[in-house]
Design an enzyme around this catalytic site. Structure first.
Site, PDB file in Angstrom:
ATOM      1  N   GLU A  10       0.828  -1.207   0.000  1.00  0.00           N
ATOM      2  CA  GLU A  10       0.000   0.000   0.000  1.00  0.00           C
ATOM      3  C   GLU A  10       0.859   1.253   0.000  1.00  0.00           C
ATOM      4  OE1 GLU A  10      -3.438   0.919   0.730  1.00  0.00           O
ATOM      5  OE2 GLU A  10      -4.013  -1.033  -0.065  1.00  0.00           O
ATOM      6  N   GLN A 100       7.961  13.961   7.058  1.00  0.00           N
ATOM      7  CA  GLN A 100       8.248  12.523   7.084  1.00  0.00           C
ATOM      8  C   GLN A 100       9.499  12.193   6.279  1.00  0.00           C
ATOM      9  OE1 GLN A 100       5.003  10.096   5.712  1.00  0.00           O
ATOM     10  NE2 GLN A 100       3.646  10.781   7.356  1.00  0.00           N
ATOM     11  N   ALA A 284       1.605   3.520  14.843  1.00  0.00           N
ATOM     12  CA  ALA A 284       2.395   2.299  14.686  1.00  0.00           C
ATOM     13  C   ALA A 284       3.212   2.358  13.395  1.00  0.00           C
ATOM     14  CB  ALA A 284       1.471   1.086  14.680  1.00  0.00           C
ATOM     15  N   ASP A 285       2.613   2.926  12.425  1.00  0.00           N
ATOM     16  CA  ASP A 285       3.230   3.073  11.117  1.00  0.00           C
ATOM     17  C   ASP A 285       4.298   4.179  11.157  1.00  0.00           C
ATOM     18  OD1 ASP A 285       3.681   3.295   8.425  1.00  0.00           O
ATOM     19  OD2 ASP A 285       1.734   4.191   7.965  1.00  0.00           O
ATOM     20  N   GLN A 286       3.936   5.297  11.786  1.00  0.00           N
ATOM     21  CA  GLN A 286       4.785   6.489  11.759  1.00  0.00           C
ATOM     22  C   GLN A 286       6.027   6.386  12.643  1.00  0.00           C
ATOM     23  OE1 GLN A 286       4.252   9.490   9.862  1.00  0.00           O
ATOM     24  NE2 GLN A 286       3.181   7.823   8.829  1.00  0.00           N
ATOM     25  N   HIS A 307      -0.477  -0.322   5.283  1.00  0.00           N
ATOM     26  CA  HIS A 307       0.554   0.718   5.202  1.00  0.00           C
ATOM     27  C   HIS A 307       1.752   0.356   6.075  1.00  0.00           C
ATOM     28  CE1 HIS A 307      -1.943   3.831   3.217  1.00  0.00           C
ATOM     29  NE2 HIS A 307      -0.761   4.356   2.956  1.00  0.00           N
TER      30      HIS A 307
END
Lengths: 338, 534
Positions: A10, A100, A284-286, A307
C-alpha cells in the site's frame, strides 16, 4: 543501489518518503520503479516531487526522474547538511508529508536545523499538526532529541497557505524508546478547528463527539483560526494516557454532514481506547523510521495496517532490524551509526 | 530535459471571480489549472481585460499560494467588444504574433474554458492554424465530488475526432467576420495597404468601385467581402447580386440585367425583375465589365446616374438603388480607344480603382492562402486535411519558385489544394501526394510548344507583321526566350535561367547584358516584354 518496487503493498507515496528518509540517513542510493503503478493517476505527483526536492536539497543528492508523472526515480544522496530550510508544497498538500521525508535525516545531522514548511497543515490523507506536536514529538523527545514544533498558520485544502516551523537539535546519545503499556487514560480532549466557516459546524461536531466518547463539555473546545487563508474544518481528539499520548483526527468536507465527520472520528478513538495496544494504527506506522534512526525501540499496537506492513518491508530493505510479534509488539532496531 | 509547461489563458471575468475566502470552495477555472497534483504548470500567461485588473492580480496571488512553482505573467489584452469576432480575433492574433514561442524548451497549452464564446472559438482556430503552437486544455467542475479543483482534459487538435468541431467553429467564425482582411490571408505589405484603403472606401463611399487584376486574383471574393462589410455596418440591406458579363449575350443580356415585361419578346412568358432590380438596396457585382455590350452600357450608366431604368417592353421606368462593384481583367482604356467601351461609363466607374496583384507577385501570401484553402475544403466537406511537415515544405518551395507561374492565380491554388486534399483520405497530405501535384501543376503551366503559341508570343510582342518576317528557325528560339522573360521578375532573373548552363561553367559574364543584346537583334527591349515592369 537499493532497488524498490513501488507497486508493492500500500501507499506509493509513503514508500517514497520512507526511502528518501532512510537513503539520506544511510547514505545509500536507491532506485524506485513502478511508482504508484496501477493508480488512476500513476507516477510522481507534485506533492511527492516536493518531498524529493526537499530531500535532495538537504543531502545534496543527485536525482534522476524527478518530474511529475515519472514512474521511476533514482536518488543518490550526499552529505546531510544541517541548517535552515524553507519548503513549499503545492495544491495545499500535507506539510507533514514533507517532514516525514526530511526530518529523520535532520535528527542525525551534524547540528541544529530549522525547517519551515508551507502548504496544508490539516489534510485528509495526512496527519494533522496536532498529531505531530502531541503524539510524535514527545516520543522523539524521550529518545533524547530536542525538538519543538510550532504552527504559524493553519492551512486547509484547497487554499493552503498554512505554515509550520520545526526546530530540531540532534543528539549523539539517542535512547531506545519503549511504549509497551499504555496505562490508564488520564485525559481526553476534543477540539474543532474552523477556518472561515460557521461555528455551528464545530458545535454540532463536538456535541456528537462528547456524547459518543463520554466527554464533558469543558473537554471540548472550538478554535477559530485567526486570519484564515481559506475555509476549512478539522476535528481533533487527543488521548493522554499514563505512558503515551495519541491524537486522532478527521477533516470536514463540503457535502459531508458534521455529525458524520464526528461519528467516524469517535469510532477511531473508541477502537484505540478499547484495544490493549499502547499506540494506534497510524502511530504504529509512523514510529518505525524515527525509532530506527534514533536508538530503536518497541511498542505495542493492534493489527498492523497494510501501510505499516509495507513500511516494515521498506525499513528492512535499508538494513533496519524490525519485527512484529504475534502479541502485537513491534520491535525496531537502531540503524548502525554511519 | 523535460520541457517547461506553459499555459495561455483568458481571465474568466465571471468564472474566476470571488473576493471573499469562500471563493476557494468554488471551482475557478484559471486557478484550477494550478490545483492538480498530477499536473505541474511552470508558467501561466494570463490575458486579462482592463476591467479585470484587480481580479487578475488576485488570481495570481491565489495561484502563488497553491502552486509556488508556477510563474504567473499578466498581459493586458482588451478588445473593445469581447463579443465581436473581428476585434477578439485580431487582439488574440496580435498577441500570438508578438509572443516568442520557444518550442524546443517549452510545451504550450491553450486554456479554452474561460472567455466569451467568441474568444473560445477564436482560440480554437488560432490553435488549429498553429498561430498558437499549442494543444488545448479544457477545465471543468468535478463531476462526482465537490473538489473545487475540478477536472482537466488536454485536447490534441491533430486527432481527427475534433474535425467536426473545427469545421463548425470555422463556419461560425467566418459567418461572423466582417472586416475585409479577415477573410483574406495576406502578408504582402502592398496588398495589405490596398485592402485597408479599400476597406476605408467601402465604408465611406457610395460610389462604384472598380477591381482590376488578372483572372483568379480574387476579385469576386473581394467584392463579396465588401458587401459583407457594408451589410455589417448596415449600409446595405439588400442582397449581393453577382454576374459575369461575359456570360451575357444579345436580348437575354438586356433582360437579365434590366428585366422585362411579360410578352416583351418571344419566350418572355412572365415578368422578370432583372438583376439591377434584384440588387435594390444591396450590392451588384458585374465581373468582366469590358464584355458588356454598348446598349447595356448605356442603360447601366443611366441606372447609375438616375437610379432608374426601363425594363424591356415596359412602359414605365422602375427604380433601383444599389451599390456597384465592377471587375475587369482588361485595360478598359484600350476598349474605349477601340470604341468598345463608353468613356462616360468608364469615368463613372473609374473613381475608385483597385488593382489586385497576381498571386505570383505576392508569393508571401501563398502560404497563408494555402491554410485558408485547407479551411475552405474542411468547410465544404467537413473533413480537416493537413500537410505533413515535409510535404508542406516541398510544396511551398515549389509554389514560391519561379517555376510556379500561377497563371490562374487563386483559382489554381484552390484547385491544387482541393486535388491534394481529396487524394488524402486519411486527412494528411503526404510527400508523394504533394510531389504528384507539383508534377501536375508543372505540366499544366508548361509553355505550349506548338506552332500557334510560338507565333502568338512573338506576334504579341513584336506585332504580327514584323514577326511574320522571321525565319521559323529564329522564331521558335525567340518565342522560348520571350516566354522565360515574361515569367521572370527582372531581366537578370531571365538571364540566369536562360544561360544557366554557361553560368555553371562560369563562361558567361553578364547574363542580363547578353540577353539584352539578343533581344535587341530583333528590335525588342525589356520594356516591350514586361510593359508593367519598372
Amino acid at each position: 543501489m537499493i532497488l524498490i518496487d513501488g507497486s508493492q503493498g500500500e501507499g506509493g507515496g509513503q514508500i517514497l518518503r520512507t526511502a528518501l528518509a532512510l537513503s539520506m540517513v544511510t547514505g545509500r542510493a536507491f532506485r524506485l520503479t513502478k511508482i504508484r503503478a496501477g493508480r488512476q493517476k500513476p507516477g510522481l505527483m507534485r506533492q511527492h516531487l516536493t518531498c524529493v526536492q526537499a530531500a535532495a536539497q538537504i543531502s545534496s543528492a543527485q536525482v534522476i526522474g524527478a518530474v511529475v508523472g515519472s514512474g521511476e526515480i533514482t536518488f543518490t544522496p550526499g552529505a546531510i547538511r544541517a541548517g535552515e530550510y524553507h519548503f513549499a508544497i503545492g495544491t495545499a498538500g500535507g506539510t507533514m508529508l514533507v517532514l516525514q521525508a526530511v526530518l529523520p535525516a535532520l535528527l542525525r545531522a551534524g547540528g541544529p536545523s530549522v525547517v519551515v514548511v508551507d502548504g496544508g497543515t490539516h489534510n485528509k490523507a495526512a496527519p494533522p499538526f496536532e498529531f505531530f506536536e502531541r503524539a510524535l514529538v514527545p516520543v522523539l523527545q524521550r529518545a533524547g532529541v530536542h525538538i519543538e514544533a510550532q504552527l504559524d498558520r493553519h492551512g486547509f485544502y484547497p487554499a493552503g497557505g498554512g505554515r509550520l516551523v520545526v526546530k530540531v537539535t540532534p543528539t549523539t546519545e539517542a535512547r531506545s524508546v519503549e511504549l509497551l503499556r499504555r496505562g490508564a487514560i488520564v485525559e481526553m480532549r476534543a477540539r474543532s478547528i474552523v477556518s472561515r466557516l460557521p461555528r455551528g459546524i464545530a458545535v454540532r461536531e463536538l456535541e456528537v463527539l462528547c456524547e459518543r466518547l463520554g466527554l464533558s463539555e469543558d473537554r471540548a473546545e472550538i478554535v477559530d483560526v485567526p486570519s484564515p487563508k481559506g475555509p476549512g474544518n478539522a476535528l481533533v481528539v487527543e488521548v493522554r494516557s499514563e505512558q503515551v499520548g495519541e491524537v486522532f483526527s478527521a477533516i470536514g468536507e463540503v457535502g459531508k454532514p458534521a455529525e458524520q465527520v464526528a461519528s467516524e472520528l469517535a469510532r477511531d478513538v473508541r477502537a484505540y481506547v478499547d484495544a490493549p495496544g499502547a499506540v494506534g494504527t497510524y502511530m504504529a506506522d509512523q514510529l518505525m523510521v524515527p525509532l530506527a534512526v534514533l536508538g530503536g525501540g518497541a511498542y505495542t499496537t493492534g493489527p498492523l495496517s497494510e501501510h505499516a506492513k509495507t513500511n516494515m518491508q521498506m525499513v528492512k530493505l535499508f538494513g533496519v532490524n524490525v519485527r512484529a510479534d504475534e502479541d502485537g509488539t513491534v520491535r525496531v532496531g537502531a540503524l548502525p551509526v554511519s | 530535459m523535460t520541457p517547461k509547461r506553459v499555459i495561455f489563458g483568458l481571465l474568466g471575468t465571471t468564472l474566476d471571480t470571488g473576493k471573499s475566502l469562500n471563493r476557494w470552495e468554488r471551482w475557478r477555472p484559471t486557478v484550477s489549472l494550478a490545483q492538480h497534483d498530477d499536473f505541474a504548470v511552470d508558467r501561466l500567461e494570463l490575458l486579462y481585460p482592463r476591467m479585470g485588473t484587480s481580479l487578475a492580480k488576485l488570481v495570481r496571488e491565489d495561484i502563488a499560494q497553491i502552486s509556488p512553482n508556477t510563474e504567473v505573467r499578466l498581459h493586458l489584452v482588451d478588445p473593445r467588444d469581447p463579443w465581436d469576432f473581428e476585434e477578439v480575433f485580431t487582439a488574440l492574433h496580435d498577441f500570438a504574433s508578438a509572443y516568442t514561442f520557444d518550442q524546443e524548451n517549452e510545451e504550450y497549452l491553450l486554456h479554452i474554458t474561460t472567455g466569451t464564446h467568441v474568444a473560445q472559438i477564436c482560440l480554437f482556430l488560432l490553435a488549429e492554424t498553429k498561430r498558437f503552437p499549442a494543444k488545448l486544455i479544457q477545465t471543468s467542475p468535478a463531476f462526482k465530488t465537490n473538489d473545487p479543483a475540478g477536472e482537466y482534459r488536454i485536447i490534441d487538435l491533430d486527432l481527427s475526432k475534433y474535425n467536426s468541431i473545427a469545421a463548425r467553429f470555422q463556419r461560425e467564425f467566418s459567418d461572423n467576420i466582417t472586416g475585409l482582411k479577415s477573410g483574406i490571408a495576406t502578408r504582402n505589405p502592398a496588398f495589405n495597404a490596398l485592402i485597408e484603403e479599400l476597406e476605408h472606401v467601402a465604408a465611406n463611399s457610395v460610389d462604384p468601385i472598380l477591381l482590376t487584376g488578372p483572372t483568379g486574383a480574387g476579385k469576386s471574393h473581394l467584392a463579396r467581402r465588401i458587401y459583407e462589410l457594408k451589410k455589417h455596418r448596415r449600409q446595405v440591406e439588400g442582397p449581393f447580386v453577382e454576374i459575369n458579363c461575359a456570360t451575357l449575350r444579345g436580348d437575354t443580356a438586356m433582360s437579365t440585367l434590366f428585366g422585362h415585361k411579360k410578352g416583351a419578346f418571344t419566350g418572355a412568358a412572365a415578368d422578370r425583375p432583372g438583376l439591377l432590380r434584384s440588387a435594390h438596396t444591396g450590392v451588384l457585382f458585374l465581373d468582366e465589365i469590358g464584355e458588356l455590350g454598348l446598349d447595356e452600357q448605356a442603360m447601366l450608366l443611366r441606372a447609375l446616374e438616375e437610379k432608374r431604368f426601363l425594363p424591356l417592353g415596359a412602359d414605365e421606368e422602375i427604380t433601383s438603388d444599389f451599390r456597384l462593384i465592377v471587375g475587369t481583367n482588361r485595360e478598359l482604356l484600350h476598349h474605349v480607344a477601340e470604341g468598345r467601351f463608353r468613356d462616360d461609363l468608364l469615368a463613372r466607374i473609374n473613381l475608385w480603382t483597385f488593382r489586385l496583384p497576381a498571386l505570383k507577385d505576392r508569393r508571401e501570401d501563398i502560404e497563408p492562402n494555402l491554410d485558408y484553402e485547407l479551411v475552405q475544403f474542411a468547410k465544404r466537406t467537413g473533413r480537416t486535411v493537413r500537410f505533413s511537415t515535409e510535404a508542406r515544405q516541398r510544396y511551398l518551395a515549389f509554389a514560391n519558385s519561379n517555376e510556379a507561374q500561377w497563371t490562374g492565380n487563386f483559382r489554381d491554388l484552390a484547385a491544387s489544394v482541393t486535388r491534394m486534399a481529396t487524394l488524402s483520405p486519411a486527412g494528411r497530405i503526404t510527400e508523394p501526394v504533394s510531389e504528384a501535384e507539383i508534377l501536375r501543376l508543372r505540366s499544366a503551366w508548361k509553355t505550349p510548344t506548338d506552332k500557334h503559341s510560338t507565333i502568338d508570343i512573338c506576334g504579341r510582342i513584336m506585332g504580327e507583321a514584323r514577326a511574320s518576317e522571321l525565319d521559323r528557325f529564329d522564331r521558335v528560339q525567340l518565342a522560348d526566350v520571350l516566354s522565360v522573360c515574361q515569367r521572370s521578375r527582372s531581366i537578370s532573373e531571365a538571364g540566369r535561367e536562360l544561360f544557366s548552363e554557361s553560368r555553371k561553367k562560369k563562361t558567361s559574364g553578364n547574363d542580363a547584358d547578353r540577353l539584352r543584346k539578343y533581344l535587341a537583334r530583333f528590335g525588342i527591349t525589356w520594356a516591350d516584354v514586361k510593359p508593367t515592369a519598372e
